[in-house]
Design a protein around this motif. Structure first.
Motif: not given
Length: 199
Positions: A157-185
């Motif tokens: 608590e609070p439940v959180s989500l870390t969204a990672c996306h591929l950054a070419e040549g660098f593996g995953y880039q982690n977005a800042p951790e979010v919690s609550g109601r959120t919109t992931l783009p």
């Protein structure tokens, strides 16, 4: 009449490192092996009720927002395709994936595992004892497999989500951790109410 207790399953004896095809041929076993890491069987404990609830709730939230070309699937093996077909393989069973319908159909028709190339989002819910595996080992494997998006959900608590996306040549880039109601783009706008995952 009293039923006899079930015998405790003995470890599965394998005398060599397994390919993904050999792993898939094992099917469901009574031994609790759920993943394949560099040809070695990996055993995972059964998830706790809170973990199952969170996974089910996230599935429901995602399912209603996906277009016809995508499907959300829970607890299903994927071939990470990090080794050749005759080499010790890698297969993971994430808590949830979003995969292309065409790829799912190909896997169903061929009898093979879903290929990493057909997976858009892979989700792991951190459990006691899985934090390093989820945040380091799988983080690297899923990036190496080319899966565009990896979400790490932490039920502390609070439940959180870390969204990672591929950054070419660098593996995953982690977005800042979010919690609550959120919109992931990315990969397209998805509204997630993380608070519902712990109720």
């Amino acid at each position: 009449m009293t039923a006899l207790p079930e015998p405790i399953p003995q470890p599965l004896e394998v005398d060599h490192l397994l390919t993904v095809a050999e792993y898939a041929a094992l099917g469901e076993t009574e031994h609790g092996y759920t993943e394949l890491q560099e040809g070695r069987l990996v055993m995972s404990p059964s998830p706790r009720p809170a973990h199952n609830h969170a996974c089910g709730e996230l599935y429901v939230q995602l399912r209603s927002q996906l277009s016809e070309e995508w499907r959300a699937l829970q607890d299903i093996d994927i071939d990470l395709e990090l080794a050749g077909p005759d080499e010790p393989g890698f297969s993971r069973r994430p808590d949830l994936i979003v995969a292309g319908l065409d790829g799912i159909r190909r896997a169903e028709e061929s009898g093979r595992l879903i290929s990493a190339k057909d997976v858009l989002i892979v989700v792991e819910i951190v459990s006691p004892g899985s934090r390093r595996t989820d945040t380091v080992i799988k983080h690297g494997e899923y990036a190496d497999a080319g899966i565009p998006h990896y979400w790490i959900v932490d039920l502390t608590e609070p439940v959180s989500l870390t969204a990672c996306h591929l950054a070419e040549g660098f593996g995953y880039q982690n977005a800042p951790e979010v919690s609550g109601r959120t919109t992931l783009p990315e990969p397209f706008p998805l509204e997630i109410d993380l608070g519902q995952l712990s109720r």
